[in-house]
Design an enzyme around this catalytic site. Structure first.
Site, PDB file in Angstrom:
ATOM      1  N   GLY A   1      -1.613   9.032   2.182  1.00  0.00           N
ATOM      2  CA  GLY A   1      -1.500   8.143   2.532  1.00  0.00           C
ATOM      3  C   GLY A   1      -2.426   6.368   1.361  1.00  0.00           C
ATOM      4  CB  CYS A   2      -3.208   3.485   3.080  1.00  0.00           C
ATOM      5  SG  CYS A   2      -1.849   3.188   4.597  1.00  0.00           S
ATOM      6  CE1 TYR A   3      -6.626  10.102  -0.010  1.00  0.00           C
ATOM      7  CE2 TYR A   3      -7.305   9.145   2.186  1.00  0.00           C
ATOM      8  CZ  TYR A   3      -7.110  10.192   1.550  1.00  0.00           C
ATOM      9  OH  TYR A   3      -6.517  11.361   1.949  1.00  0.00           O
ATOM     10  CB  ALA A   4      -2.683   8.000  -2.428  1.00  0.00           C
TER      11      ALA A   4
ATOM     12  CG  PHE B   1     -10.057   1.511   4.372  1.00  0.00           C
ATOM     13  CD1 PHE B   1     -10.863   1.665   4.596  1.00  0.00           C
ATOM     14  CD2 PHE B   1      -9.485   0.622   5.172  1.00  0.00           C
ATOM     15  CE1 PHE B   1     -11.906   0.380   3.372  1.00  0.00           C
ATOM     16  CE2 PHE B   1      -9.915  -0.743   3.917  1.00  0.00           C
ATOM     17  CZ  PHE B   1     -10.577  -0.530   3.545  1.00  0.00           C
TER      18      PHE B   1
END
Length: 348
Positions: free
Chosen positions: A129-132, A325
């Site tokens: 997701g967005c933190y990768a 996050f």
């Protein structure tokens, strides 16, 4: 660093031409869609021209393979040019994506097309997701320190491929998902012993216990479906202060010592929470809000887009924090120091 974007989409036009009919003129849906902080974004699929909401996951993955390669190639070439190296010099190639899959993957395709050496190590980071981007960057930095060879991290996210079928009931989670996300590719090169750029000092992660159901990205028969609880900003508020303090502690820095804040634009409320909990001024999150307005939330690559803009106005030896996050609920952070030729090294 480098970035690439597909065609531009106007938020107001998307509502007027597509989603107003889809949500039957629902006033709350309209307020959410147009109040999410996005003015324009990008998509390989323009829902005004092409309705893929009934497509199978297999059809969406075929489209991902067709679109992700050229977009990723453009971002990689830009990042290599910015670093002043060729693809043949890379020792590690990290590809990050949660919006499409194929085997052989995008990493193999681009390594071949860009003439990376046959010995290049490859790593695929999927479905985080967005933190990768941050764990991808941390792995690249560790490799560069250990091997003394350059590494490249590429994030390619195409959430426009995952527009969901219409529902008979009001589904505000999907309104937010359809309003917020945009497509992009972003790349960053990590070099050994570079004299300029952002020195990677550390990366960290913090996962809140028993929060797995608050943010999800489920594989369905019709693409990937976002689940996003309105409780996410409140949970983030409870953890962002301690996580940031822990990141800064090894260099004996405080929040006021940080010059640059690359905050992932997960949505307006999330940016508000970070401002409030860390005591940031609006000017310190202006690049984040500007990225949200111009690009939307591009999942993993968005924090790199913010960092790319932010680095242009930093003073020598500035301390920079990046944070993103995602599912878990997980907060990932990275700590940088801005290096410029001729600048005096900052004290340890």
């Amino acid at each position: 660093m480098g970035a690439a974007f597909p065609g531009s989409l106007d938020q107001q036009s998307l509502w007027d031409d597509v989603f107003e009919h889809r949500y039957q003129g629902d006033a709350l849906a309209r307020r959410l869609f147009l109040g999410i902080g996005v003015r324009t974004r990008h998509g390989v699929v323009d829902p005004r021209q092409e309705d893929i909401s009934a497509w199978s996951t297999a059809a969406r993955m075929r489209r991902y393979v067709a679109e992700a390669g050229p977009l990723g190639s453009q971002a990689v070439r830009a990042a290599l040019a910015d670093a002043g190296i060729s693809a043949a010099e890379l020792g590690l190639f990290v590809v990050v994506s949660c919006t499409g899959y194929a085997t052989p993957g995008l990493d193999i395709q681009l390594a071949r097309d860009l003439d990376m050496p046959p010995s290049v190590r490859r790593l695929l980071v999927g479905h985080m997701g967005c933190y990768a981007a941050i764990p991808g960057l941390g792995t690249a930095a560790d490799f560069v320190r250990a091997r003394g060879l350059p590494a490249l991290v590429l994030c390619v996210e195409l959430p426009s491929l995952h527009v969901q079928p219409a529902q008979a009931h009001r589904d505000l989670e999907q309104v937010v998902a359809h309003a917020l996300f945009g497509d992009a590719a972003a790349a960053i090169v990590v070099m050994p012993d570079a004299t300029r750029g952002l020195e990677v000092l550390d990366t960290t992660a913090a996962t809140a216990p028993a929060t797995e159901d608050l943010m999800t990205w489920q594989v369905t028969d019709h693409g990937f479906r976002m689940g996003l609880s309105p409780r996410v900003p409140d949970l983030l508020a409870a953890h962002v202060g301690a996580a940031t303090a822990a990141l800064l502690a090894p260099i004996a820095a405080s929040l006021t010592d940080v010059e640059g804040w690359a905050v992932h634009p997960g949505g307006p409320r999330i940016i508000d929470v970070v401002e409030q909990r860390l005591g940031l001024l609006p000017a310190q999150t202006a690049v984040t809000r500007g990225t949200l307005a111009a690009r939307g939330n591009c999942s993993s690559g968005t924090v790199l887009l913010v960092l790319d803009q932010l680095r242009r106005d930093l003073t020598p030896d500035a301390t920079v924090v990046a944070m993103a996050f995602g599912p878990g609920l997980t907060l990932c952070l990275a700590l940088f120091r801005h290096r410029q030729p001729g600048a005096h090294p900052a004290p340890p």
